[in-house]
Design an enzyme around this catalytic site. Structure first.
Site, PDB file in Angstrom:
ATOM      1  CD  GLU A   1      33.783  43.547  36.967  1.00 49.51           C
ATOM      2  OE1 GLU A   1      33.113  44.540  37.310  1.00 49.51           O
ATOM      3  OE2 GLU A   1      34.232  42.720  37.787  1.00 49.51           O
TER       4      GLU A   1
ATOM      5  CB  SER B   1      40.416  37.729  45.425  1.00 50.15           C
ATOM      6  OG  SER B   1      39.574  37.309  44.360  1.00 50.15           O
TER       7      SER B   1
ATOM      8  CG  HIS C   1      36.910  47.338  36.680  1.00 46.49           C
ATOM      9  ND1 HIS C   1      36.432  46.092  36.336  1.00 46.49           N
ATOM     10  CD2 HIS C   1      37.260  47.257  37.988  1.00 46.49           C
ATOM     11  CE1 HIS C   1      36.489  45.302  37.388  1.00 46.49           C
ATOM     12  NE2 HIS C   1      36.990  45.988  38.402  1.00 46.49           N
TER      13      HIS C   1
ATOM     14  CD  GLU D   1      41.124  45.975  39.961  1.00 47.67           C
ATOM     15  OE1 GLU D   1      40.878  45.984  41.165  1.00 47.67           O
ATOM     16  OE2 GLU D   1      40.246  45.989  39.091  1.00 47.67           O
TER      17      GLU D   1
ATOM     18  CG  ASN E   1      34.600  48.665  41.501  1.00 53.57           C
ATOM     19  OD1 ASN E   1      33.576  49.318  41.300  1.00 53.57           O
ATOM     20  ND2 ASN E   1      35.111  47.843  40.598  1.00 53.57           N
ATOM     21  CD1 TRP E   2      31.185  49.131  47.329  1.00 52.85           C
ATOM     22  CD2 TRP E   2      29.636  50.736  47.476  1.00 52.85           C
ATOM     23  NE1 TRP E   2      31.255  49.660  48.598  1.00 52.85           N
ATOM     24  CE2 TRP E   2      30.310  50.649  48.713  1.00 52.85           C
ATOM     25  CE3 TRP E   2      28.618  51.679  47.334  1.00 52.85           C
ATOM     26  CZ2 TRP E   2      29.998  51.463  49.794  1.00 52.85           C
ATOM     27  CZ3 TRP E   2      28.309  52.503  48.416  1.00 52.85           C
ATOM     28  CH2 TRP E   2      28.993  52.390  49.637  1.00 52.85           C
ATOM     29  CE  LYS E   3      33.674  44.378  41.048  1.00 51.27           C
ATOM     30  NZ  LYS E   3      34.273  43.209  40.472  1.00 51.27           N
TER      31      LYS E   3
ATOM     32  N   GLY F   1      37.234  38.814  41.603  1.00 46.25           N
ATOM     33  CA  GLY F   1      35.988  38.120  41.923  1.00 46.25           C
ATOM     34  C   GLY F   1      36.113  36.608  41.961  1.00 46.25           C
TER      35      GLY F   1
ATOM     36  N   GLY G   1      36.727  44.930  45.491  1.00 44.04           N
ATOM     37  CA  GLY G   1      35.381  44.726  44.978  1.00 44.04           C
ATOM     38  C   GLY G   1      34.498  44.063  46.020  1.00 44.04           C
ATOM     39  N   GLY G   2      34.362  42.742  45.923  1.00 46.99           N
ATOM     40  CA  GLY G   2      33.406  42.003  46.757  1.00 46.99           C
ATOM     41  C   GLY G   2      33.487  42.322  48.246  1.00 46.99           C
TER      42      GLY G   2
HETATM   43  C1  PEP Z   1      37.437  44.788  41.347  1.00 48.03           C
HETATM   44  O1  PEP Z   1      36.397  44.559  40.768  1.00 48.03           O
HETATM   45  O2  PEP Z   1      38.064  45.827  41.105  1.00 48.03           O
HETATM   46  C2  PEP Z   1      37.921  43.814  42.306  1.00 48.03           C
HETATM   47  C3  PEP Z   1      39.155  43.904  42.702  1.00 48.03           C
HETATM   48  O3  PEP Z   1      37.008  42.856  42.698  1.00 48.03           O
HETATM   49  P1  PEP Z   1      37.237  41.747  43.837  1.00 48.03           P
HETATM   50  O4  PEP Z   1      37.865  42.418  45.030  1.00 48.03           O
HETATM   51  O5  PEP Z   1      35.870  41.231  44.146  1.00 48.03           O
HETATM   52  O6  PEP Z   1      38.134  40.704  43.262  1.00 48.03           O
END
Ligand code: PEP
Length: 260
Positions: free
Chosen positions: A101, A216, A99, A171, A13-15, A177, A237-238
């Site tokens: 966010e 994470s 999601h 999640e 997930n590059w957001k 994040g 994500g990150g």
């Molecule tokens: C996400 O945004 O779906 C996510 C899991 O982010 P991160 O891996 O950065 O916690």
């Protein structure tokens, strides 16, 4: 013992990150290493502007692309939104829905998701439905109740029998994040609970629905999380922004798949 039908899936997930040029560069670094990932599915979720081009770039590989959001209506006066048909036309295999966010920053409601999930399924898109509790809800021992409520509300518009292609991502919001991932046991317990809730909706489909962990995930913790029997992969994500890190996470999923 996990169900063999649940082929592990790792999604990036590059957001709101990566231009089309940056998405192309990522693919250039990632696809050769990804060729050995024959036991898992890999999905890249770029910003909508890069969806069609990235899909074209990876079209000769097994990698799929997915969108990060979708409107439930077929068309209409919804400035800034994209329909399922538009995403399909752009080459999307699936779409991330719900999601945290989008729920927290953009007011996405369970009622909207109850319309979005069936609209995605009807268009042939795989919904990657995100659910998860806040830290306060976990501290109040309300995690299972929150997950049950989200699953029930978000799938309320899906006919039993139509749930099969669904992917769910557990999640926990406190892990997204933050660098603070759920422990493997926390992930396993929550995902097993989600599977039980899915079974209330569609007992046959629930055993085969892939449920990912997200929050994470990094190369250093991916293997231990994905070894858990109900964890069918990861939404990243990150760490998915760096092709080497994301490849390491995919390789951990591939190794975990070998143990299944
Ligand atoms: C996400 O945004 O779906 C996510 C899991 O982010 P991160 O891996 O950065 O916690």
């Amino acid at each position: 013992m996990p169900d063999q039908a649940r082929r592990p899936l790792v999604a990036a997930n590059w957001k709101m990150q990566k231009t089309r040029a940056e998405a192309r560069a990522f693919a250039g670094s990632f696809v050769d290493g990804a060729a050995e990932l024959d036991a898992i599915d890999v999905v890249l979720c770029p910003p909508a502007t890069a969806l069609a081009e990235l899909g074209g770039t990876v079209s000769t590989t097994a990698i799929e692309v997915a969108a990060q959001n979708m409107h439930e209506a077929e068309s209409g006066a919804f400035t800034g939104e994209l329909s399922a048909a538009m995403l399909v036309e752009a080459g999307a295999w699936g779409v991330v829905l719900g999601h945290s966010e989008r729920r927290q920053l953009f007011g996405e409601t369970d009622a909207a998701l109850a319309a979005k999930v069936p609209a995605a399924l009807a268009a042939g898109l795989v919904p990657i439905l995100c659910v998860g509790e806040t830290e306060a809800e976990r501290d109040a021992e309300a995690t299972n109740a929150v997950l049950a409520r989200q699953i029930e509300a978000d799938l309320a518009g899906v006919d039993p029998g139509a749930l099969g292609p669904l992917v769910v991502a557990y999640e926990p919001i406190w892990a997204i994040g933050t660098g603070r991932n759920a422990t493997p046991k926390q992930a396993q317990d929550a995902i097993a609970h989600i599977r039980g809730e899915l079974a209330k909706h569609d007992p046959e489909a629930a055993a085969g629905i892939r449920i990912l962990y997200g929050g994470s995930v990094k190369p250093a913790n991916a293997a231990e999380i994905m070894q858990e029997p109900d964890v069918d992969g990861a939404l990243v994500g990150g760490a998915s922004l760096d092709p080497e890190d994301f490849l390491e996470i995919c390789k951990a999923a591939q190794r975990a798949a070998g143990g299944r």
